[in-house]
Design a protein around this motif. Structure first.
Motif, PDB file in Angstrom:
ATOM      1  N   LEU A  52      28.469  35.582 -26.220  1.00 34.51           N
ATOM      2  CA  LEU A  52      27.826  37.058 -26.325  1.00 34.51           C
ATOM      3  C   LEU A  52      26.702  37.244 -25.477  1.00 34.51           C
ATOM      4  CD1 LEU A  52      27.870  38.329 -30.133  1.00 34.51           C
ATOM      5  CD2 LEU A  52      28.711  39.307 -28.093  1.00 34.51           C
ATOM      6  N   ALA A  53      25.774  36.193 -25.551  1.00 35.21           N
ATOM      7  CA  ALA A  53      24.364  36.297 -24.795  1.00 35.21           C
ATOM      8  C   ALA A  53      24.554  36.241 -23.540  1.00 35.21           C
ATOM      9  CB  ALA A  53      23.290  35.057 -25.267  1.00 35.21           C
ATOM     10  N   VAL A  90      27.538  37.214 -21.905  1.00 40.57           N
ATOM     11  CA  VAL A  90      28.216  38.371 -21.388  1.00 40.57           C
ATOM     12  C   VAL A  90      27.083  39.614 -21.397  1.00 40.57           C
ATOM     13  CG1 VAL A  90      29.714  40.349 -22.365  1.00 40.57           C
ATOM     14  CG2 VAL A  90      30.481  38.027 -22.186  1.00 40.57           C
ATOM     15  N   ILE A  91      26.020  39.688 -22.226  1.00 36.85           N
ATOM     16  CA  ILE A  91      25.012  40.811 -22.161  1.00 36.85           C
ATOM     17  C   ILE A  91      23.950  40.349 -21.192  1.00 36.85           C
ATOM     18  CG2 ILE A  91      23.309  41.995 -23.456  1.00 36.85           C
ATOM     19  CD1 ILE A  91      25.098  41.467 -26.100  1.00 36.85           C
ATOM     20  N   GLY A  92      23.693  38.978 -21.140  1.00 35.76           N
ATOM     21  CA  GLY A  92      22.346  38.649 -20.548  1.00 35.76           C
ATOM     22  C   GLY A  92      22.494  38.635 -18.974  1.00 35.76           C
ATOM     23  N   THR A 132      22.334  35.148 -31.288  1.00 41.53           N
ATOM     24  CA  THR A 132      22.576  35.894 -30.059  1.00 41.53           C
ATOM     25  C   THR A 132      21.120  36.484 -29.954  1.00 41.53           C
ATOM     26  OG1 THR A 132      24.973  36.312 -30.399  1.00 41.53           O
ATOM     27  CG2 THR A 132      23.874  37.577 -28.505  1.00 41.53           C
ATOM     28  N   LEU A 159      18.838  35.593 -26.522  1.00 44.74           N
ATOM     29  CA  LEU A 159      19.203  36.644 -25.425  1.00 44.74           C
ATOM     30  C   LEU A 159      17.916  36.751 -24.629  1.00 44.74           C
ATOM     31  CD1 LEU A 159      21.394  38.453 -24.634  1.00 44.74           C
ATOM     32  CD2 LEU A 159      20.484  39.938 -25.907  1.00 44.74           C
ATOM     33  N   VAL A 210      22.414  42.027 -17.469  1.00 46.50           N
ATOM     34  CA  VAL A 210      21.135  42.514 -17.276  1.00 46.50           C
ATOM     35  C   VAL A 210      20.203  42.259 -16.113  1.00 46.50           C
ATOM     36  CG1 VAL A 210      18.907  42.485 -18.841  1.00 46.50           C
ATOM     37  CG2 VAL A 210      21.421  43.309 -19.802  1.00 46.50           C
TER      38      VAL A 210
END
Ligand SMILES: Nc1ncnc2c1ncn2[C@@H]1O[C@H](COP(=O)(O)OP(=O)(O)OP(=O)(O)O)[C@@H](O)[C@H]1O
Ligand SMILES: [Mg+2]
Lengths: 253, 281
Positions: free
Chosen positions: B78-79, B81-83, B144, B148, B86
């Motif tokens: 999850l981190a 895919v988001i991080g 997460t 993150l 970003v």
């Protein structure tokens, strides 16, 4: 606009922060000719070149006034996508920056992002462009090795091939030979003389001898201003401005 | 002469500090392995704790191994895919917005320093608010959030070193900023990104405080995201607090398992990143 003018810059001013970097630039760059931008270090040559394909968009705290017309379209105030404008121009930088992938994919990159995926067609085009820059014979048996393994001179030719592959109309070259040995430099120079049949070439240099050898049209800049511009013969034989004369006699070096 | 003395002085200083760090590491590892290897056996790895496990009877920590893997893989995924996007956004879209960029970095550095127990408390608050129970899902979300900022800042530091000329080259070939981000800048920094992901994974699998209230603890193996999950750090903690010496040694064995998991994962991911590393310019 002159019939054969490809790029026309009108009243271009550029500020970075409070610094006035380009001052009221007015130039006309002829189509299918090799135009050289000359001038001492720090006079704004690179900045002017980057304005043309909007890489100045990446600068921090920059303000630009004026217009740059390419085929009658003002690229600074266009409604068209910047990426479309950039595709019209291939850029060769002072130091080659191959993409972090193999030799083949460096050339195919531009084609792939514009949606061409047919393997056979790609192969043919990659070969064609590598041949155009005289690199094919040196790399045909290691197309799948990282581009970073090539010598600097080979990398610069690869970058040229990569730029040509996206089918530009203009080649912007910022001191493309400054990191190269004399022989590689000559290869590039000769290539440019060939390429100008099909492309409009704008090349920055501060090597006078190089400019004398290959220029069709010269723009001389000093401290952010265009001092003089004109056909190469006139420029070198009959400079009008005092600054130009002094520069040609080597006063700034 | 003075130059030479200076050279020798600083060189020995570096050598000493290196030795110091390495020897501390070796001592820690040695003491864990010395106590842990004796207690480590097949049963530890393959069985859940039975009734008497915490009194020194039979059983193992399979519940915590599986729980930890689920939790840290979930959170790291999850981190990532988001991080990663970003961090790419910061270094491709925001390159010219230096003030905003510095502010974001400053904020992230601040939250990086927040202790994980605070995340645990925050996660618990979130659970109450959303009406979810102590569960694997709640644990994953909390961890997460905890990793993150580490993920983003570590990726950001790597991406910052990608040369501007490469960005310019990609853009001038007519690629959009998104294409430039994922097809050029990301590839250039791939091995560094893998390291950043590993760093975050290490934090995720090693943390106890953030999962204490959120993932909870159980002797069974979770079969869905809604069930609570055990984790190795908590398992170590519970076993260490036992008065039974045998159980205490099992805590060290669990620590050995944790270390080996991290080791295997980092070796695997290094092998993976090698493939891209050779293309770096
Ligand atoms: N990103 C930037 N931020 C701030 N100032 C800049 C930036 N880029 C260029 N400048 C300034 O703009 C002026 C012109 O720089 P430019 O790179 O265009 O010169 P140049 O003619 O290409 O020089 P050289 O021959 O040394 O490459 C210089 O004074 C430089 O310090
Ligand atoms: Mg320059």
């Amino acid at each position: 606009m002159n019939e054969n003018t490809k790029i026309k810059v009108e009243h271009l001013d550029l500020y970075i922060g409070k610094q006035h970097i380009l001052k009221d630039i007015n130039i006309e760059i002829p189509e299918n000719k090799l135009t050289i931008i000359l001038g001492p270090s720090g006079c704004g040559k690179t900045t002017l070149l980057k304005c043309m394909n909007r890489l100045t968009d990446l600068y921090h705290d920059v303000k630009i006034n004026g217009s740059i017309f390419i085929d009658n379209e003002d690229v600074l105030h266009t409604k068209t996508d910047v990426t479309e404008i950039r595709k019209k121009m291939g850029l060769l930088s002072q130091r080659p920056f191959p993409l972090p992938m193999n030799i083949y994919n460096n050339v195919a990159y531009g084609l792939k992002i514009s949606g061409r995926r047919n393997k056979k067609a790609l192969d043919a085009r990659v070969e064609n462009y590598l041949k155009q820059v005289n690199l094919w014979d040196e790399v045909f048996d290691r197309l799948h090795e990282p581009a970073s393994k090539l010598s600097i001179g080979q990398q610069q030719r690869l970058c040229l091939a990569r730029g040509l592959a996206v089918d530009p109309e203009i080649i912007l070259a910022d001191e493309p030979t400054s990191a190269l040995d004399p022989i590689s430099s000559e290869t590039i120079e000769r290539k440019f003389e060939e390429l100008k049949q099909q492309y409009t070439i704008v090349m920055v240099t501060h090597i006078l001898r190089q400019a004398r050898r290959i220029a069709d049209y010269v723009i001389f800049m000093y401290m952010g201003e265009v001092i003089e511009q004109g056909p190469a013969k006139e420029f070198f034989e009959n400079p009008k401005m005092e600054r130009t004369k002094a520069y040609l006699q080597g006063a700034f070096n | 002469m003075l130059k030479k003395i200076e050279e020798i002085f600083f060189r020995s200083l570096m050598l000493i500090s290196n030795l110091l760090i390495v020897s501390v590491l070796v001592i820690i590892l040695y003491s864990i392995f010395r106590k842990g290897l004796g207690a480590l056996n097949w049963e530890m790895l393959t069985q859940r704790p039975h009734g008497g496990y915490y009194y020194g009877k039979e059983g193992g920590v399979l519940n915590a191994i599986v729980g930890s893997l689920y939790l840290s893989f979930g959170a790291t995924l999850l981190a990532t895919v988001i991080g990663v996007p970003v961090a790419l956004f910061m270094n491709v879209y925001l390159v010219k917005r230096r003030k905003i960029l510095n502010f974001i970095r400053f904020l992230l550095d601040l939250i990086w320093g927040v202790p994980s127990i605070v995340y645990g408390a925050f996660g618990f608050g979130l659970m109450v608010f959303l009406g979810i129970k102590t569960s694997l899902l709640a644990g994953i979300i909390t961890v997460t959030l905890f990793i993150l900022p580490i993920m983003i800042r570590a990726c950001d530091e790597i991406l910052k070193t990608s040369p501007l000329g490469l960005l310019e080259a990609a853009l001038s070939l007519g690629s959009t900023k998104t294409e430039t981000s994922f097809r050029v800048v990301l590839i250039q920094s791939f091995s560094g990104i893998v390291t950043a992901i590993l760093l975050s994974f290490g934090r995720a699998i090693g943390d106890a405080a953030s999962v204490l209230f959120t993932a909870g603890y159980t002797d069974s193996i979770p079969t869905s995201l809604n069930e609570p999950a055990a984790t190795l750090p908590l398992s170590i903690f519970f076993q260490l607090s036992s008065p039974v010496p045998e159980v205490q040694n099992r805590a060290y064995a669990s620590a050995v398992i944790l270390i080996i998991i991290i080791l295997v994962i980092s070796l695997l991911s290094r092998a993976l990143s090698k493939k891209y590393h050779k293309n770096r310019i």
